[in-house]
Design an enzyme around this catalytic site. Structure first.
Site, PDB file in Angstrom:
ATOM      1  N   THR A 257      42.984  39.519  31.422  1.00  0.00           N
ATOM      2  CA  THR A 257      43.181  40.183  32.729  1.00  0.00           C
ATOM      3  C   THR A 257      44.649  40.254  33.188  1.00  0.00           C
ATOM      4  O   THR A 257      44.906  40.659  34.313  1.00  0.00           O
ATOM      5  CB  THR A 257      42.360  39.460  33.823  1.00  0.00           C
ATOM      6  OG1 THR A 257      42.722  38.088  33.840  1.00  0.00           O
ATOM      7  CG2 THR A 257      40.870  39.586  33.598  1.00  0.00           C
TER       8      THR A 257
ATOM      9  N   ASP B 217      38.466  49.159  37.996  1.00  0.00           N
ATOM     10  CA  ASP B 217      38.938  50.429  38.566  1.00  0.00           C
ATOM     11  C   ASP B 217      40.160  50.958  37.792  1.00  0.00           C
ATOM     12  O   ASP B 217      40.495  52.134  37.885  1.00  0.00           O
ATOM     13  CB  ASP B 217      39.302  50.243  40.044  1.00  0.00           C
ATOM     14  CG  ASP B 217      40.337  49.147  40.271  1.00  0.00           C
ATOM     15  OD1 ASP B 217      40.378  48.182  39.474  1.00  0.00           O
ATOM     16  OD2 ASP B 217      41.112  49.237  41.246  1.00  0.00           O
TER      17      ASP B 217
ATOM     18  N   TYR C   1      45.910  47.418  29.633  1.00  0.00           N
ATOM     19  CA  TYR C   1      44.733  46.689  30.137  1.00  0.00           C
ATOM     20  C   TYR C   1      43.574  47.659  30.407  1.00  0.00           C
ATOM     21  O   TYR C   1      42.458  47.468  29.930  1.00  0.00           O
ATOM     22  CB  TYR C   1      45.112  45.908  31.398  1.00  0.00           C
ATOM     23  CG  TYR C   1      43.933  45.390  32.195  1.00  0.00           C
ATOM     24  CD1 TYR C   1      43.170  44.315  31.745  1.00  0.00           C
ATOM     25  CD2 TYR C   1      43.584  45.981  33.420  1.00  0.00           C
ATOM     26  CE1 TYR C   1      42.078  43.847  32.491  1.00  0.00           C
ATOM     27  CE2 TYR C   1      42.511  45.517  34.158  1.00  0.00           C
ATOM     28  CZ  TYR C   1      41.757  44.452  33.694  1.00  0.00           C
ATOM     29  OH  TYR C   1      40.686  43.992  34.430  1.00  0.00           O
TER      30      TYR C   1
ATOM     31  N   TRP D 164      40.335  45.024  42.598  1.00  0.00           N
ATOM     32  CA  TRP D 164      41.149  44.111  43.416  1.00  0.00           C
ATOM     33  C   TRP D 164      40.386  42.800  43.688  1.00  0.00           C
ATOM     34  O   TRP D 164      40.222  42.378  44.845  1.00  0.00           O
ATOM     35  CB  TRP D 164      41.540  44.767  44.740  1.00  0.00           C
ATOM     36  CG  TRP D 164      42.381  46.008  44.624  1.00  0.00           C
ATOM     37  CD1 TRP D 164      42.507  46.842  43.568  1.00  0.00           C
ATOM     38  CD2 TRP D 164      43.217  46.566  45.655  1.00  0.00           C
ATOM     39  NE1 TRP D 164      43.361  47.870  43.864  1.00  0.00           N
ATOM     40  CE2 TRP D 164      43.803  47.732  45.147  1.00  0.00           C
ATOM     41  CE3 TRP D 164      43.516  46.193  46.972  1.00  0.00           C
ATOM     42  CZ2 TRP D 164      44.685  48.523  45.888  1.00  0.00           C
ATOM     43  CZ3 TRP D 164      44.373  46.988  47.716  1.00  0.00           C
ATOM     44  CH2 TRP D 164      44.959  48.133  47.183  1.00  0.00           C
TER      45      TRP D 164
HETATM   46  N1  LIG Z   1      41.082  40.204  38.652  1.00  0.00           N
HETATM   47  C1  LIG Z   1      40.948  41.447  39.110  1.00  0.00           C
HETATM   48  O1  LIG Z   1      41.654  41.875  40.039  1.00  0.00           O
HETATM   49  C2  LIG Z   1      39.921  42.358  38.513  1.00  0.00           C
HETATM   50  C3  LIG Z   1      39.781  43.646  39.041  1.00  0.00           C
HETATM   51  C4  LIG Z   1      38.815  44.488  38.496  1.00  0.00           C
HETATM   52  C5  LIG Z   1      38.021  44.053  37.444  1.00  0.00           C
HETATM   53  N2  LIG Z   1      38.188  42.802  36.939  1.00  0.00           N
HETATM   54  C6  LIG Z   1      37.313  42.388  35.828  1.00  0.00           C
HETATM   55  O2  LIG Z   1      36.415  41.420  36.339  1.00  0.00           O
HETATM   56  C7  LIG Z   1      36.081  40.470  35.307  1.00  0.00           C
HETATM   57  C8  LIG Z   1      36.280  39.070  35.838  1.00  0.00           C
HETATM   58  O3  LIG Z   1      37.649  38.962  36.219  1.00  0.00           O
HETATM   59  P1  LIG Z   1      38.256  37.596  36.765  1.00  0.00           P
HETATM   60  O4  LIG Z   1      39.321  37.949  37.722  1.00  0.00           O
HETATM   61  O5  LIG Z   1      37.158  36.672  37.137  1.00  0.00           O
HETATM   62  O6  LIG Z   1      38.967  37.091  35.435  1.00  0.00           O
HETATM   63  P2  LIG Z   1      39.800  35.752  35.218  1.00  0.00           P
HETATM   64  O7  LIG Z   1      39.818  34.936  36.444  1.00  0.00           O
HETATM   65  O8  LIG Z   1      41.078  36.146  34.568  1.00  0.00           O
HETATM   66  O9  LIG Z   1      38.868  35.003  34.170  1.00  0.00           O
HETATM   67  C9  LIG Z   1      38.690  35.477  32.871  1.00  0.00           C
HETATM   68  C10 LIG Z   1      38.115  34.342  32.060  1.00  0.00           C
HETATM   69  O10 LIG Z   1      37.937  34.777  30.715  1.00  0.00           O
HETATM   70  C11 LIG Z   1      38.285  33.718  29.878  1.00  0.00           C
HETATM   71  N3  LIG Z   1      38.645  34.210  28.555  1.00  0.00           N
HETATM   72  C12 LIG Z   1      39.770  34.860  28.169  1.00  0.00           C
HETATM   73  N4  LIG Z   1      39.737  35.101  26.855  1.00  0.00           N
HETATM   74  C13 LIG Z   1      38.553  34.620  26.402  1.00  0.00           C
HETATM   75  C14 LIG Z   1      37.949  34.553  25.118  1.00  0.00           C
HETATM   76  N5  LIG Z   1      38.568  35.019  24.040  1.00  0.00           N
HETATM   77  N6  LIG Z   1      36.739  33.970  25.016  1.00  0.00           N
HETATM   78  C15 LIG Z   1      36.104  33.454  26.098  1.00  0.00           C
HETATM   79  N7  LIG Z   1      36.632  33.470  27.335  1.00  0.00           N
HETATM   80  C16 LIG Z   1      37.846  34.040  27.481  1.00  0.00           C
HETATM   81  C17 LIG Z   1      39.476  33.091  30.563  1.00  0.00           C
HETATM   82  O11 LIG Z   1      39.701  31.781  30.083  1.00  0.00           O
HETATM   83  P3  LIG Z   1      41.207  31.169  30.147  1.00  0.00           P
HETATM   84  O12 LIG Z   1      41.641  31.308  31.567  1.00  0.00           O
HETATM   85  O13 LIG Z   1      41.018  29.773  29.693  1.00  0.00           O
HETATM   86  O14 LIG Z   1      41.999  32.034  29.218  1.00  0.00           O
HETATM   87  C18 LIG Z   1      39.026  33.100  32.002  1.00  0.00           C
HETATM   88  O15 LIG Z   1      38.283  31.950  32.312  1.00  0.00           O
HETATM   89  C19 LIG Z   1      36.931  40.851  34.108  1.00  0.00           C
HETATM   90  O16 LIG Z   1      36.176  41.606  33.225  1.00  0.00           O
HETATM   91  C20 LIG Z   1      38.040  41.711  34.684  1.00  0.00           C
HETATM   92  O17 LIG Z   1      38.521  42.637  33.742  1.00  0.00           O
HETATM   93  C21 LIG Z   1      39.107  41.942  37.455  1.00  0.00           C
END
Ligand SMILES: NC(=O)c1ccc[n+]([C@@H]2O[C@H](COP(=O)([O-])OP(=O)(O)OC[C@H]3O[C@@H](n4cnc5c(N)ncnc54)[C@H](OP(=O)(O)O)[C@@H]3O)[C@@H](O)[C@H]2O)c1
Length: 284
Positions: free
Chosen positions: A62, A102, A125, A150
């Protein structure tokens, strides 16, 4: 009782889900240390030995700006990791709920994006997340893809936490005021996912895409002002244009999501981003 596995334990969304898992389903949360989705053999082995009804994939790469340089690392998680999961899930005959973004849109529209709008990401990304969506839609796995925007939570790293930190350290800050979107409290999205898991009427198909965010829209500048107002932090917040705050990855100028489909299909109620932000900040 359904057996549900959540990948990406420790991330924002998975943390909220883990705290909410109050229902009578059988939940299992795995961190990257327990199952790295990029490790094809480990994924295949794991799913051979453990049967699930639903896989909720919250694991993702992310780091939007870092992705511009770490292209391979980003695609490894957001595309190859998904391919590994799909293969294992298909053999398991399980269903997948996958989270997307988004940032699959370029932001050239000025009305909310619906699920049928064509995606055209600006950066690595967004491109990797769209590639992940496409393999899901091309697979044989019954699946739901939820695009959100977001995202913030009391857990992990996000814009709200960054603002709280720098707002206390500085007298003046600048925040971009020409990008429009909708903040999403991960707690609200987690509740929505649980509602979907529990829905008995929904007919699963392959790659059913839904949009979800909180209600209302704002710029990052307006979002920051509200964070400081609710938290009683006295800081001057200057409006910046995107050009005045260059980032490695180009962000969409406008990424509001049309949420009619998820509302109609699952009867989801939406909270205004402002009210959800208050709820999050009460817990800080
Ligand atoms: N953050 C945003 O603003 C946002 C916006 C829109 C959509 N999204 C989507 O929403 C979803 C959840 O986002 P989030 O913000 O909760 O993400 P996050 O806080 O960055 O958490 C992602 C998790 O995935 C784990 N991870 C990374 N690589 C991995 C692998 N190879 N195998 C297993 N686990 C792995 C990470 O572990 P480590 O931390 O230990 O690496 C982390 O715990 C994602 O699909 C993201 O693309 C996020």
């Amino acid at each position: 009782m359904k057996k549900i596995i959540v990948l990406g334990k420790g991330g924002q969304l998975a943390s909220e889900l883990e705290l909410l898992k109050f229902n009578d389903q059988n939940w299992c949360f795995l961190s990257i240390n327990q199952l790295d989705i990029c490790d094809k053999d480990a994924v295949s082995r794991y799913f051979k030995n453990n049967l699930y009804d639903i896989v909720i994939n919250c694991a993702a790469y992310t780091a939007v700006d870092k992705a511009e340089e770490e292209i391979e690392a980003c695609y490894n998680v957001n595309l190859k990791g998904i391919e590994n999961l799909l293969e294992a899930i298909e053999l398991n005959n399980a269903r997948l709920i996958h989270i997307s973004t988004d940032y699959v849109f370029d932001g050239q529209k000025s009305t909310p994006y619906n699920e049928k709008d064509s995606a055209s990401p600006n950066g690595v990304y967004g491109k990797s997340k769209l590639a992940g969506e496409k393999v899901i839609c091309d697979s044989k796995v019954k699946s739901i893809v939820i695009r959100t925007s977001w995202l913030y939570s009391n857990y992990g790293h996000n814009f709200v936490k960054t603002m709280l930190k720098i707002g206390k350290e500085r007298e003046n800050i600048g925040v971009v005021a020409d990008q429009f979107g909708s903040p999403t409290f991960a707690y609200d999205l987690a509740k929505t996912i649980i509602k979907i898991v529990e829905d008995k009427k929904y007919t699963w198909s392959i790659g059913d895409v839904f949009h979800y965010s909180n209600e209302g829209s704002c710029t990052w500048h307006e979002f920051a002002l509200e964070i400081f107002k609710i938290s009683n932090i006295d800081v001057n917040v200057k409006k910046l244009t995107t050009d005045e705050f260059p980032t490695k990855a180009v962000r969409p100028k406008y990424s509001l999501l049309d949420k009619s489909k998820i509302k109609d299909v699952f009867g989801i109620d939406f909270h205004h981003w402002n009210n959800s932000l208050k709820k999050m900040l009460e817990k800080e």
